[in-house]
Structure formats: structure tokens, C-alpha cells
Write an enzyme that holds these catalytic residues in place. Structure first.
Site, PDB file in Angstrom:
ATOM      1  N   GLY A  68      34.668  15.939  33.916  1.00  0.00           N
ATOM      2  CA  GLY A  68      34.192  17.019  34.767  1.00  0.00           C
ATOM      3  C   GLY A  68      34.474  16.725  36.232  1.00  0.00           C
ATOM      4  N   GLY A 116      34.545  14.921  29.736  1.00  0.00           N
ATOM      5  CA  GLY A 116      34.763  16.311  29.377  1.00  0.00           C
ATOM      6  C   GLY A 116      36.088  16.561  28.683  1.00  0.00           C
ATOM      7  N   GLU A 139      30.546   7.148  30.901  1.00  0.00           N
ATOM      8  CA  GLU A 139      29.437   7.647  31.714  1.00  0.00           C
ATOM      9  C   GLU A 139      28.452   6.588  32.184  1.00  0.00           C
ATOM     10  OE1 GLU A 139      31.299  11.004  29.658  1.00  0.00           O
ATOM     11  OE2 GLU A 139      30.626   9.023  28.993  1.00  0.00           O
ATOM     12  N   ASP A 147      27.968  12.757  27.141  1.00  0.00           N
ATOM     13  CA  ASP A 147      27.555  14.124  26.827  1.00  0.00           C
ATOM     14  C   ASP A 147      28.712  14.830  26.139  1.00  0.00           C
ATOM     15  OD1 ASP A 147      29.181  14.284  29.096  1.00  0.00           O
ATOM     16  OD2 ASP A 147      28.019  15.917  30.001  1.00  0.00           O
TER      17      ASP A 147
END
Length: 347
Positions: A68, A116, A139, A147
Site C-alpha cells: 500500500g 498489498g 509488516e 493484513d
């Protein structure tokens, strides 16, 4: 009104709907308009009889997608904003859409595929890696937890390989990604034009079979013995103790883990263990909670500052040690909700 993004291109040729992430200077990092545009296009193609299958790839030579837009998240977190919450909600809905897409969804996972980027590829039905693939969920290095359905995918990797990937943020090869269940096929990067042509004339399975090669040996597969032993423990502290008692590779891994956010490590381990028994949509809802809580934490801002903004690689985590990260603190990552509960179907 159609969603417009200058950073993603769509094309249909020979029954193939092609999605090209087109932000190469940012390694095709996803922003909110890109996510919304892709979702809208996939919804349109789902009911279009002229589209037999979908392909996603990335512009440039460096990779599919590095994740992201971290800088935007950093600024939002510093300002106590909510833009990141809206972005994650729509991004996770896109991940669920890809996983349940009724038509073949082919992901060209060449080069860097992180965060992402994993979310828009590894939930697909036909996932292709190359000799250049570097796949990771990094992350914990920025005070965040995996995520985009990452805890769902990693919790289902063989043995404890997913735990190893999540707690270290290690980037693995295409062969490793296949072994871990994050990809299905190995195709040399030079065969991409041939793959594109084949996808316009045959089924994805036929097209991939025409260009696929045998993947090289997986390093993770050869290391699985000590990884399974060390990561089988139920706490991060025990895992680190096991690693320090292991061989040279295990000790090096322990030192790598010790540089990550203590809170993110504990949250990630609990999220992985929980995700194993849950369907994808429920896992995504859990990840929305952990992401929301992380947005209000000191570690996310500090982690991005150290890795992306100032690049001093010396984050000052709060709390600074695993012993200071209590069960009550970890609980808040699983009980704190955003402005609305995340659901796969609501938009």
C-alpha cells in the site's frame, strides 16, 4: 459514476481482461483510487460474457506491487485521520472479491510482491511466480501486522513456515512461495509475452501449461525442520528462545526478529494462530480490527519513519521489549473496532 485512476490500466483482448498496476516509480504501490477502480472493473467483468478470464500484472521491471501507499498511511496516522481506515476497508473487500471471483483470475507475481501486492495476487485462482519473484509480508518491521488476508494465507502454509515469514518479514523466492501455498506455477519471466498470447486463445490452465517450467529447489523446504521446531511454541518469547538454541541460521533469524516491533510480533502471532480456524472473510474482519488499532499506535508511525521516511533503520518501539507487551495490550488489537465493523459485502 465510474471510478478513475491514472495509476491502473484496463484492457480486454481475446477474452482476457487485463489489469495493469501502473505506478512503476512507486513500485506500483496501491492507493485508494486504484483499489476502487480495480473493484469496479472486476465487478463489471464478472457479468461480461466477452471476458473469460482476468490477468493482473505490474508496469515496469521491478515487480507487481510493493504494497500500500505507506507514506499516505504515515501522514494519516500522524494526523489521527481516518483515510487509512476507508482505504483498508475497500482493499480488504477487493481481496475477498478476488478470492471468490467466479472467473479465472491469473496473477503474474514477477519481481517484488509484498503486502498489498500479495493481497491482489495470492488470493487468485492461478498464481504465477518467476525466477525474479520476491514475496513477503514485511509488516512487523513497521509496527504493523500482516493484513490483506495475509494471516489467512500464512496460517495455512506447511508446518510453521507461515509463522516464520510473518514474524521475520522475510522475502522468499518464487519456489518458496509455491512451497508455502502462496503461488501455483513457475514461469520464466522471459515467457510473459508468450503467456499473454496463450491466454487470449486458450484457457488459463492450457496457457500456463504451455510456458511453465519446473521451479528450482525451495530453500524454505530444506529449512523446514528447524523452522517447524522453533516456531511451534505458543509465545514469541519461547520462539526466540528456541531460535537462540538452534543452529547458525536459527540464531541469525532470532537477531532479525529482535529488531521488529515487540507489539507487532505478539499481535501477529495471535492473529496467525486464530486465523487458522476461520474463513477468509472473518480473518479480514479481524485484520481490520488490528489495522485500526495499529493506526492509533506509536509503533506504526515510528516504524514507517525509521524504514521509509528517515531511513535510519533504528526504530524506537513503544513498548520497547516483549516483556512490556502485556496480554491486555494485545487484546486491544482484537477488540477495538473502527467507525463500523468490516464486512466483505458492504461498500
Amino acid at each position: 459514476m465510474a471510478v478513475v485512476s491514472d495509476n491502473v490500466r484496463f484492457d480486454v483482448r481475446g477474452g482476457l481482461g487485463r489489469v495493469t498496476l501502473d505506478r512503476p516509480r512507486a513500485l506500483n504501490a496501491l492507493d485508494h483510487p486504484m483499489v476502487l477502480a480495480i473493484t469496479e472493473q472486476l465487478d463489471r467483468w464478472r457479468d461480461d460474457s466477452a471476458v473469460r478470464a482476468v490477468l493482473i500484472d505490474g508496469a515496469g521491471e521491478r515487480g507487481l506491487c510493493a504494497g500500500g501507499d505507506i507514506r499516505s498511511i504515515y501522514e494519516d496516522a500522524r494526523a489521527s485521520g481516518s483515510a487509512s481506515l476507508a482505504f483498508w476497508a475497500d482493499e480488504y473487500r477487493l481481496n475477498a472479491l478476488i478470492a471468490r471471483y467466479p472467473k479465472p483470475y491469473v496473477a503474474w507475481m514477477d519481481g517484488i510482491v509484498m503486502g498489498g501486492g500479495v493481497g491482489v495476487s495470492a488470493h487468485g485462482s492461478h498464481r504465477i511466480v518467476t525466477e525474479r519473484s520476491r514475496v513477503a509480508m514485511p509488516e512487523v518491521g513497521i509496527g504493523f501486522a500482516p493484513d490483506v488476508g495475509g494471516t489467512y494465507l500464512l496460517s495455512r502454509a506447511p508446518g510453521q513456515l507461515g509463522t516464520h515469514m510473518a514474524l521475520t518479514g522475510t522475502a522468499v523466492s518464487g519456489a518458496d512461495a509455491i512451497h508455502c501455498g502462496l503461488a501455483d506455477h513457475f514461469v520464466p519471466s522471459s515467457r510473459f509475452p508468450d503467456l499473454l498470447d496463450a491466454l487470449t486463445t486458450g484457457t488459463p490452465s492450457e496457457a500456463i501449461a504451455a510456458v511453465a517450467d519446473t521451479p528450482p529447489p525451495s530453500r524454505l523446504a530444506s529449512d523446514q525442520g528447524w523452522i517447524d521446531h522453533c516456531y511451534a511454541a505458543d509465545s514469541v518469547e519461547e520462539i526466540l528462545a528456541n531460535l537462540h538454541d538452534g543452529g547458525e541460521a536459527a540464531v541469525a533469524t532470532a537477531k532479525e526478529m529482535e529488531g521488529k516491533s515487540p507489539t507487532a510480533l505478539k499481535v501477529t502471532l495471535r492473529a496467525l494462530r486464530t486465523a487458522l480456524a476461520l474463513p477468509l472473510e472473518t480473518v479480514l474482519a479481524q485484520e481490520y480490527r488490528t489495522s485500526h488499532r495499529a493506526l492509533r499506535s506509536a509503533d506504526l508511525v515510528e516504524g514507517i519513519r525509521a524504514q521509509i521516511i528517515d531511513k535510519d533503520r533504528s526504530p524506537r518501539w513503544t513498548p520497547a521489549s516483549l516483556t512490556e507487551v502485556t496480554d491486555d495490550l494485545v487484546d486491544t488489537y482484537f477488540t477495538t473496532l473502527g467507525t463500523a465493523e468490516w464486512t466483505a459485502g458492504s461498500r
